[in-house]
Design a protein around this motif. Structure first.
Motif, PDB file in Angstrom:
ATOM      1  N   PHE A  54       0.843  -1.192   0.000  1.00  0.00           N
ATOM      2  CA  PHE A  54       0.000   0.000   0.000  1.00  0.00           C
ATOM      3  C   PHE A  54       0.882   1.246   0.000  1.00  0.00           C
ATOM      4  O   PHE A  54       2.065   1.199   0.336  1.00  0.00           O
ATOM      5  CB  PHE A  54      -0.899   0.013   1.238  1.00  0.00           C
ATOM      6  N   GLY A  55       0.274   2.384  -0.358  1.00  0.00           N
ATOM      7  CA  GLY A  55       1.025   3.636  -0.391  1.00  0.00           C
ATOM      8  C   GLY A  55       0.946   4.379   0.930  1.00  0.00           C
ATOM      9  O   GLY A  55      -0.154   4.626   1.444  1.00  0.00           O
ATOM     10  N   GLU A  79      -4.846   4.242   6.803  1.00  0.00           N
ATOM     11  CA  GLU A  79      -3.640   5.028   6.519  1.00  0.00           C
ATOM     12  C   GLU A  79      -2.420   4.199   6.897  1.00  0.00           C
ATOM     13  O   GLU A  79      -2.340   3.679   8.016  1.00  0.00           O
ATOM     14  CB  GLU A  79      -3.670   6.338   7.299  1.00  0.00           C
ATOM     15  N   PHE A  80      -1.474   4.079   5.978  1.00  0.00           N
ATOM     16  CA  PHE A  80      -0.360   3.137   6.102  1.00  0.00           C
ATOM     17  C   PHE A  80       0.974   3.845   6.344  1.00  0.00           C
ATOM     18  O   PHE A  80       1.191   4.974   5.889  1.00  0.00           O
ATOM     19  CB  PHE A  80      -0.266   2.272   4.844  1.00  0.00           C
ATOM     20  N   THR A  81       1.859   3.152   7.045  1.00  0.00           N
ATOM     21  CA  THR A  81       3.238   3.599   7.238  1.00  0.00           C
ATOM     22  C   THR A  81       4.155   2.393   7.046  1.00  0.00           C
ATOM     23  O   THR A  81       3.777   1.256   7.369  1.00  0.00           O
ATOM     24  CB  THR A  81       3.470   4.185   8.644  1.00  0.00           C
ATOM     25  N   ARG A 108       8.508  -3.652   6.665  1.00  0.00           N
ATOM     26  CA  ARG A 108       7.223  -3.958   7.290  1.00  0.00           C
ATOM     27  C   ARG A 108       6.254  -2.790   7.119  1.00  0.00           C
ATOM     28  O   ARG A 108       6.673  -1.626   7.087  1.00  0.00           O
ATOM     29  CB  ARG A 108       7.419  -4.262   8.778  1.00  0.00           C
ATOM     30  N   GLN A 109       4.983  -3.123   7.016  1.00  0.00           N
ATOM     31  CA  GLN A 109       3.972  -2.083   6.814  1.00  0.00           C
ATOM     32  C   GLN A 109       2.887  -2.207   7.887  1.00  0.00           C
ATOM     33  O   GLN A 109       2.461  -3.305   8.256  1.00  0.00           O
ATOM     34  CB  GLN A 109       3.358  -2.191   5.418  1.00  0.00           C
ATOM     35  N   PHE A 110       2.439  -1.026   8.374  1.00  0.00           N
ATOM     36  CA  PHE A 110       1.421  -0.948   9.412  1.00  0.00           C
ATOM     37  C   PHE A 110       0.332   0.029   8.964  1.00  0.00           C
ATOM     38  O   PHE A 110       0.538   0.819   8.044  1.00  0.00           O
ATOM     39  CB  PHE A 110       2.026  -0.453  10.735  1.00  0.00           C
ATOM     40  N   LEU A 128      -1.603  -1.507  13.261  1.00  0.00           N
ATOM     41  CA  LEU A 128      -1.880  -2.911  12.979  1.00  0.00           C
ATOM     42  C   LEU A 128      -0.951  -3.371  11.860  1.00  0.00           C
ATOM     43  O   LEU A 128      -0.792  -2.681  10.850  1.00  0.00           O
ATOM     44  CB  LEU A 128      -3.333  -3.100  12.554  1.00  0.00           C
ATOM     45  N   PRO A 129      -0.310  -4.536  11.979  1.00  0.00           N
ATOM     46  CA  PRO A 129       0.630  -4.986  10.951  1.00  0.00           C
ATOM     47  C   PRO A 129      -0.063  -5.656   9.770  1.00  0.00           C
ATOM     48  O   PRO A 129      -1.077  -6.345   9.928  1.00  0.00           O
ATOM     49  CB  PRO A 129       1.514  -5.976  11.697  1.00  0.00           C
TER      50      PRO A 129
END
Length: 464
Positions: A54-55, A79-81, A108-110, A128-129
């Motif tokens: 995801f962006g 919303e992703f980080t 890793r993305q959360f 949330l992972p």
């Protein structure tokens, strides 16, 4: 199709491209509705070392309209980080990933999840992972375990998952966009008569491709405007659903010493309600505009639903196959059946025991009557096949929406509003020829329903 690369500008921005949307009463939990929004289409499983995700600069949202005005009453915002574990490695992972907190996983993305209702924001979860992309059997020996770890039951009643899945949409893209060829009928095509001597075997162009899915399971009472009404004839039982992606209005490119900067208010760059709407109904010159507007503005595009270009093309591409449709086209009568299916919902009285009407506002949304229970034996043709729990009453992951849409456009649904019209025999037979059996990754019987993503080691398969 369904909405993969459906407009010129969003085709350049796949991380914000909404490719499919599903909304259905959950078969194993009929007191809930499952909502699935897919993004980042046409993922080659072996696409490393920078695998798909995801962006971080995209705001993903699933919207619910529960009063029929084409505006969101409830929104779930994702919303992703992204975090890099080892900045000195070029690798996605340096060993097997057996848990979501594995030190071997380098990128890793959360995400954080917010519910917006009545103008108020409620933070449901933070950090949330997501699971990793399915690199291969050595990198990820048990992908299903990671999916279970990344599926969360929230204290507010929702269940949520965000991550890579197998693309479950099946369509013969190569044939359809080659001058509207349908391989089961290719020998009847106006140009195909000179080339094809017999029917052909359809090809699922999206098989062994992955997508990124946002999946939510929500208690029905949290979506209806009145939680105590459950009858199928009750207007409060019907909800409209669409998904969108937004970006900041301004992006400033950095130089050698500074990173890129995104600033300004968010602006919508992608949306999706009914499958194929922007892909097939909206003309090329207005596709980018459509992606920026809310469903409440869709009266601007009603003329293209009333007189769809595809309906005019079918008799031309397949001479003599659709004579009744050709006469209907020449009459210039507005296709009230398609307006009902795509823009207003189907009113009570046209189909026994069914309605998913939301009122007079013309808006492209998936309309779901939440009081209609899941089918014990689902029919891939949905309402056309006598299964009132399927498309266009919401959309399940196995619904054959391409065949349903083709048959509707070909005139099969006109008798709903004009009993004097007789559909052509071909209208009930036209199809690209694919079913859920043409999807290699098996669908799941429960959340998140789409199959395990194809891994990069085995896909595409090795040819002998």
């Amino acid at each position: 199709m369904s909405s993969h690369r459906e407009a010129p500008e969003i085709a350049k921005d796949p991380v914000a491209d909404s490719s499919d949307l599903y909304a259905f009463v959950t078969p194993d939990r009929p007191d809930t509705v499952t909502l699935i929004a897919n993004y980042v289409p046409l993922q080659l499983p072996s696409g490393g070392p920078n695998f798909f995700e995801f962006g971080d600069d995209v705001r993903y949202e699933i919207h619910i309209d529960n009063n029929g005005d084409g505006q969101p009453d409830i929104t779930y915002r994702f919303e992703f980080t992204t975090e890099i574990t080892n900045p000195n490695s070029f690798l996605y992972n340096t060993g097997p990933i057996e848990a979501l907190d594995s030190k071997n996983w380098n990128r890793r993305q959360f995400y954080r999840l917010t519910r917006i209702a009545g103008g108020k924001e409620q933070l449901l979860a933070r950090k949330l992972p997501c699971p990793p992309s399915n690199v291969g059997p050595l990198s990820i020996p048990k992908y299903g375990d990671l999916v279970r770890q990344a599926t969360f039951n929230l204290s507010t009643g929702e269940k949520v998952f965000a991550g890579q899945r197998a693309d479950g949409f099946y369509v013969d893209l190569g044939a359809i966009f080659d001058l509207g060829t349908l391989r089961p009928f290719q020998q009847l095509h106006v140009a195909g008569k000179k080339i094809f001597k017999a029917a052909g075997e359809p090809v699922n162009a999206l098989d062994r491709m992955n997508v990124h899915s946002i999946a939510l399971q929500v208690p029905v009472g949290k979506l209806r405007r009145r939680a105590d009404r459950h009858h199928w004839q009750e207007p409060a039982s019907v909800i409209g659903v669409w998904t969108s992606a937004s970006r900041r209005q301004v992006r400033v490119l950095g130089d050698r010493s500074t990173a890129d900067t995104n600033t300004g208010p968010f602006t919508q760059v992608s949306r999706l309600g009914n499958p194929l709407f922007n892909e097939v109904i909206v003309p090329m010159a207005q596709k980018d505009l459509w992606n920026t507007l809310p469903p409440a503005e869709d009266k601007r595009f009603a003329q293209f639903v009333e007189q769809p270009e595809l309906a005019a093309l079918l008799p031309v591409l397949y001479p003599g196959v659709f004579p009744n449709l050709e006469k209907l086209n020449k009459s210039k009568k507005a296709r009230a059946d398609l307006v009902a299916i795509l823009l207003t919902g189907i009113p009570e009285g046209l189909i026994n025991g069914f309605t998913n009407a939301t009122g007079d506002t013309q808006a492209d949304m998936l309309r779901l009557n939440t009081a209609i229970p899941p089918a014990r034996r689902p029919n891939r043709l949905g309402v056309l096949g006598g299964d009132l729990a399927g498309y266009p009453n919401g959309r399940r992951v196995t619904d054959d929406v391409v065949t349903i849409a083709l048959r509707a456009v070909a005139g099969l649904t006109v008798p709903l509003v004009d009993r004097k019209f007789t559909p052509d025999a071909a209208a009930a037979a036209v199809t690209p020829g694919l079913t859920e059996a043409d999807v290699t990754a098996p669908f799941l019987r429960n959340f998140p329903f789409l199959g395990t993503p194809y891994d990069g080691f085995n896909n595409p398969p090795v040819r002998a």
